[in-house]
Write an enzyme that holds these catalytic residues in place. Structure first.
Site, PDB file in Angstrom:
ATOM      1  N   ASP A   1       8.262  -8.874   6.496  1.00 27.73           N
ATOM      2  CA  ASP A   1       7.097  -8.561   5.662  1.00 27.73           C
ATOM      3  C   ASP A   1       6.939  -9.627   4.587  1.00 27.73           C
ATOM      4  OD1 ASP A   1       5.012  -7.420   4.335  1.00 27.73           O
ATOM      5  OD2 ASP A   1       6.014  -5.522   3.872  1.00 27.73           O
TER       6      ASP A   1
ATOM      7  N   GLU B   1       4.496  -9.313   9.082  1.00 32.11           N
ATOM      8  CA  GLU B   1       3.536  -8.446   8.396  1.00 32.11           C
ATOM      9  C   GLU B   1       2.853  -9.167   7.238  1.00 32.11           C
ATOM     10  OE1 GLU B   1       5.291  -4.698   7.490  1.00 32.11           O
ATOM     11  OE2 GLU B   1       3.898  -4.287   5.852  1.00 32.11           O
TER      12      GLU B   1
ATOM     13  N   LYS C   1      -1.572   3.762   5.163  1.00 32.26           N
ATOM     14  CA  LYS C   1      -0.983   4.414   3.993  1.00 32.26           C
ATOM     15  C   LYS C   1      -2.045   5.279   3.321  1.00 32.26           C
ATOM     16  CE  LYS C   1       2.279   0.643   3.329  1.00 32.26           C
ATOM     17  NZ  LYS C   1       2.764  -0.449   2.472  1.00 32.26           N
TER      18      LYS C   1
ATOM     19  N   ASP D   1      -1.330  -5.053   6.437  1.00 30.11           N
ATOM     20  CA  ASP D   1      -1.013  -3.987   5.488  1.00 30.11           C
ATOM     21  C   ASP D   1      -1.957  -4.060   4.289  1.00 30.11           C
ATOM     22  OD1 ASP D   1       0.201  -2.137   3.804  1.00 30.11           O
ATOM     23  OD2 ASP D   1       2.194  -3.017   3.830  1.00 30.11           O
TER      24      ASP D   1
ATOM     25  N   LYS E   1      11.945  -8.279   3.599  1.00 31.21           N
ATOM     26  CA  LYS E   1      10.950  -8.946   2.759  1.00 31.21           C
ATOM     27  C   LYS E   1      11.243 -10.446   2.699  1.00 31.21           C
ATOM     28  CE  LYS E   1       9.117  -4.990   1.713  1.00 31.21           C
ATOM     29  NZ  LYS E   1       7.782  -4.606   2.210  1.00 31.21           N
TER      30      LYS E   1
HETATM   31 MG    MG Z   1       4.034  -4.309   3.806  1.00 29.25          MG
END
Ligand code: MG
Length: 369
Positions: free
Chosen positions: A194, A218, A265, A241, A165
């Site tokens: 991400d 991402e 997801k 995402d 992250k």
């Molecule tokens: Mg993500």
């Protein structure tokens, strides 16, 4: 076969440690999950779970799952749960949008469909075998040294794919994180950086044109428009995402060349029915995909792993398992678990995860008879 009853449990899922993302602006300590059981007049029951990752990550809200199910339940009673596309059309008429509400219902219907056919979900979703799926670690934002230490600890548990992250207002700090982590990766390991939509487009372009790392990046910015703008000006492959909810979002991203892959997801797109449609679109345009859920216990994780295992290796990057971040396990010893960096879906008919109601406590709502 008809749905006769829908039972709902609220489950608090505390994280083992506070989790930070989006450059430290979002902190998570506890997830609010909803378990749902659908009972039928033929004695089969199916389970689903919907668990937003807190209420700041997506436009999804833990209590909203239960409120939405209360609205949908009268329309679900009497439907054949095996007709998963029809169930989704009914839900879309009764409650447009709110895909995170529908995911638990949809997964429970797939569970019943699988049990009625005596087939595991990975096979109903098109897979040839219960393939092990690479599991990725999830590395909370910190200093480069802290993040490299977390990656090395994950590597000792068998992880070879990592999601680190990053993303903040300090451009130099992000450049340092990306370069240091990319250079320190163990041999053969892969990382995705991400950003969780933290960068403005100009920041994303500056950071990604300053680093030598060519790893996946991402969700660099908030919107699909912004991400598409960035994707045309940087050399890193882009994974999208949070900004991808509907099939139309995916069509638009493909048309605009906004990404080379997506995260699918069930909890974000509305369940396995929609996730499967998007997976198939992703195959047709050559995307590489992460298939995992937004959050939740091993129940939600397992539903996503069934779809991941039914997806060709060439189009699948890895899957994250939320349940390793949780301090409790409502479905002990069941479902897809990390074994040396890979998770394999159960071979049982249906979802293959059956919570023990005695462990869950009393349902907070029962609809139907
Ligand atoms: Mg993500």
């Amino acid at each position: 076969m008809k749905i006769t009853r829908v039972s709902v449990w609220q489950i608090d899922l505390p994280l083992t440690e506070p989790y930070w993302l989006s450059g430290g602006r979002l902190k998570f300590e506890r997830l609010d999950s909803t378990f749902l059981r659908i009972d039928t007049d033929e004695g089969l029951s199916g389970w689903g779970e919907s668990c937003p990752w807190g209420h700041t990550y997506l436009p999804a809200h833990g209590p909203g799952v239960r409120a939405g199910i209360e609205t949908l339940a009268p329309a679900l009673i009497g439907l054949d749960p095996r007709s998963v596309d029809h169930v989704n059309r009914v839900m879309d008429v009764q409650l447009p949008g709110h895909p995170y509400v529908k995911s638990a219902v949809d997964i429970a219907c797939w569970d019943i469909l699988g049990q009625s056919a005596s087939l595991p979900l990975w096979q109903l979703l098109g897979g040839a075998e219960a393939s092990p799926v690479a599991v990725n670690s999830s590395i909370s934002t910190g200093t480069p040294d802290e993040m490299i230490a977390l990656i090395n600890a994950a590597a000792e548990k068998g992880y070879t794919v990592h999601s680190a992250k990053v993303g903040g207002t300090d451009i130099a700090a992000d450049i340092d994180r990306i370069e240091a982590i990319s250079a320190a990766l163990p041999d053969g390991h892969r990382v995705t950086f991400d950003v969780n939509r933290a960068w403005q487009p100009a920041t994303a372009i500056e950071v990604l044109n300053s680093v030598t790392a060519r790893d996946w990046v991402e969700q660099p910015c908030e919107t699909l428009d912004q991400c598409a703008h960035v994707a045309g000006r940087v050399r890193n492959p882009i994974l999208l995402d949070e900004c991808m909810t509907t099939m139309n979002d995916h069509l638009e991203a493909s048309r605009r060349g906004a990404c080379e892959g997506v995260k699918i997801k069930p909890g974000r797109v509305g369940g396995l029915t929609r996730a499967r449609q998007i997976r198939d679109f992703g195959l047709s345009v050559g995307w590489q995909m992460h298939i995992e859920d937004v959050g939740g216990s091993a129940l939600a994780d397992t539903a996503a792993i069934h779809l991941a295992a039914a997806t060709p290796d060439a189009n699948r990057l890895a899957s994250w398992l939320c349940h390793y971040h949780l301090a409790i396990d409502p479905v002990p010893d069941q479902g897809a678990r990390n074994l040396d960096g890979a998770a394999t879906p159960p071979d049982l008919p249906g979802l293959g995860v059956t919570p023990d109601p005695d462990l869950l406590g009393a349902p907070m709502a029962i609809y139907g008879d």
